[in-house]
Design a protein around this motif. Structure first.
Motif, PDB file in Angstrom:
ATOM      1  N   ALA A   1       5.859  18.110 -37.086  1.00 54.97           N
ATOM      2  CA  ALA A   1       4.967  18.881 -37.949  1.00 54.97           C
ATOM      3  C   ALA A   1       4.045  19.746 -37.097  1.00 54.97           C
ATOM      4  O   ALA A   1       3.615  19.336 -36.022  1.00 54.97           O
ATOM      5  CB  ALA A   1       4.153  17.965 -38.850  1.00 54.97           C
TER       6      ALA A   1
ATOM      7  N   ARG B   1       9.205  16.145 -43.703  1.00 57.39           N
ATOM      8  CA  ARG B   1       8.685  15.669 -42.424  1.00 57.39           C
ATOM      9  C   ARG B   1       7.617  14.603 -42.687  1.00 57.39           C
ATOM     10  O   ARG B   1       6.429  14.936 -42.861  1.00 57.39           O
ATOM     11  CB  ARG B   1       8.083  16.833 -41.623  1.00 57.39           C
ATOM     12  CG  ARG B   1       9.112  17.841 -41.148  1.00 57.39           C
ATOM     13  CD  ARG B   1       8.465  18.975 -40.405  1.00 57.39           C
ATOM     14  NE  ARG B   1       7.693  19.827 -41.313  1.00 57.39           N
ATOM     15  CZ  ARG B   1       8.216  20.817 -42.016  1.00 57.39           C
ATOM     16  NH1 ARG B   1       9.507  21.071 -41.929  1.00 57.39           N
ATOM     17  NH2 ARG B   1       7.454  21.549 -42.810  1.00 57.39           N
TER      18      ARG B   1
ATOM     19  N   TYR C   1       4.097  14.610 -41.257  1.00 58.38           N
ATOM     20  CA  TYR C   1       3.084  15.528 -41.752  1.00 58.38           C
ATOM     21  C   TYR C   1       1.872  14.775 -42.311  1.00 58.38           C
ATOM     22  O   TYR C   1       0.778  15.332 -42.369  1.00 58.38           O
ATOM     23  CB  TYR C   1       3.687  16.440 -42.821  1.00 58.38           C
ATOM     24  CG  TYR C   1       2.770  17.560 -43.262  1.00 58.38           C
ATOM     25  CD1 TYR C   1       2.431  18.595 -42.392  1.00 58.38           C
ATOM     26  CD2 TYR C   1       2.244  17.588 -44.557  1.00 58.38           C
ATOM     27  CE1 TYR C   1       1.601  19.621 -42.791  1.00 58.38           C
ATOM     28  CE2 TYR C   1       1.412  18.606 -44.965  1.00 58.38           C
ATOM     29  CZ  TYR C   1       1.089  19.626 -44.082  1.00 58.38           C
ATOM     30  OH  TYR C   1       0.259  20.637 -44.485  1.00 58.38           O
TER      31      TYR C   1
ATOM     32  N   GLY D   1      11.843  16.860 -37.575  1.00 57.94           N
ATOM     33  CA  GLY D   1      10.782  16.051 -38.158  1.00 57.94           C
ATOM     34  C   GLY D   1       9.392  16.341 -37.642  1.00 57.94           C
ATOM     35  O   GLY D   1       8.411  15.786 -38.139  1.00 57.94           O
TER      36      GLY D   1
END
Length: 295
Positions: free
Chosen positions: A209, A275, A278, A207
């Motif tokens: 970023a 994700r 992000y 997950g």
């Protein structure tokens, strides 16, 4: 033909065979095909024929990623052929400067593709999406959207190189040197962005970023570097023929439109879906042009 059991080494061998066949088809047209009397048109036809060979391999092996390296493999071949045909009526300084930029760019981009290429069991995630959306016209989407349009975009981006290599006078020498600086900076930015991304992918948590290094100044520094490279080629064309500045600029503009209108939105949508963190990167980091991140 299924590619699920083909490893990376064998996959690279198959891709190499495909490119050898494609280059041979293009070269056969240039040497034995009917000449049009226009060097640029002869090479465009050869480029399209080579693309059709890659398309055949893509269909046989059911993987359009056969085309991926075409973006970086063909431009140096176009450059060397144009230089060969234009010699000795070519400005040697400008020819060598543009050659340095194109060759370094091609080596870096191709090497990065080889490094990241897992094998023909993998296909770029965008290609199945294009084909699925096309429905019963899937083969046309494969041919036109995935193979022919990128080939035409790259050829258009190489038009200023054609101009630079077929004009005998020195033109704007200072602009050729500026183009060299822009081109080398673009290649360096892409190299740094790729290395930083590869390291991040190897270390990232689920997950997480990317927002490190040059990626903290731009969410897509690789795309900005790629556009800057094509902009450098445009400057070489303008240096050779200032009155044709609009023609030299078309390729860079077309590639910028592709990045801003298609590639980046698709990447952003996919990153947000995979994700959610992000979104924080979007809030802080510039979308395209590098700048210091917001607090």
């Amino acid at each position: 033909m299924t590619t699920t059991a083909i490893g990376k080494t064998r996959s690279l061998g198959l891709v190499g065979v495909a490119y050898a066949a494609a280059i041979a088809a293009g070269a056969a047209w240039l040497w034995w095909g009917p000449a049009t009397g226009r060097l640029w048109l002869d090479t465009l036809i050869a480029d399209i024929l080579a693309t059709l060979v890659i398309f055949v391999f893509s269909r046989v092996y059911r993987n359009s990623s056969f085309y991926d390296a075409y973006w970086s493999v063909i431009p140096p071949l176009l450059l060397f052929y144009w230089w060969y045909r234009a010699a000795p009526d070519v400005d040697p300084v400008r020819a060598w400067l543009v050659t340095v930029v194109v060759v370094l760019w091609a080596v870096r981009l191709t090497a990065n593709w080889v490094y990241a290429f897992p094998g023909l069991h993998h296909e770029d995630w965008r290609y199945p999406m294009f084909k699925e959306r096309a429905g019963r016209f899937e083969i046309l989407a494969d041919l036109v959207a995935i193979h022919l349009i990128p080939t035409l975009q790259v050829f258009l981006g190489m038009v200023p190189v054609y101009i630079a290599l077929t004009r005998p006078d020195p033109g704007l020498v200072w602009l050729s040197w500026l183009a060299l600086v822009v081109g080398l900076a673009a290649v360096a930015l892409e190299l740094v962005a790729d290395v930083q991304m590869h390291r991040f992918v190897a270390e990232r948590r689920p997950g997480q970023a990317m927002d490190r290094g040059v990626w903290s100044w731009s969410r897509h520094p690789n795309y900005f570097g790629e556009f800057s490279f094509w902009m450098a080629l445009a400057l070489f064309g303008v240096a050779a023929a200032p009155s044709y500045w609009w023609l030299s600029s078309l390729g860079a503009v077309a590639i910028l439109a592709m990045f801003l209108g298609a590639s980046i939105p698709m990447m952003e949508e996919r990153s947000l879906a995979r994700r959610p963190a992000y979104q924080d990167v979007i809030d802080r980091v510039s979308r395209f042009v590098p700048r210091p991140p917001r607090r």
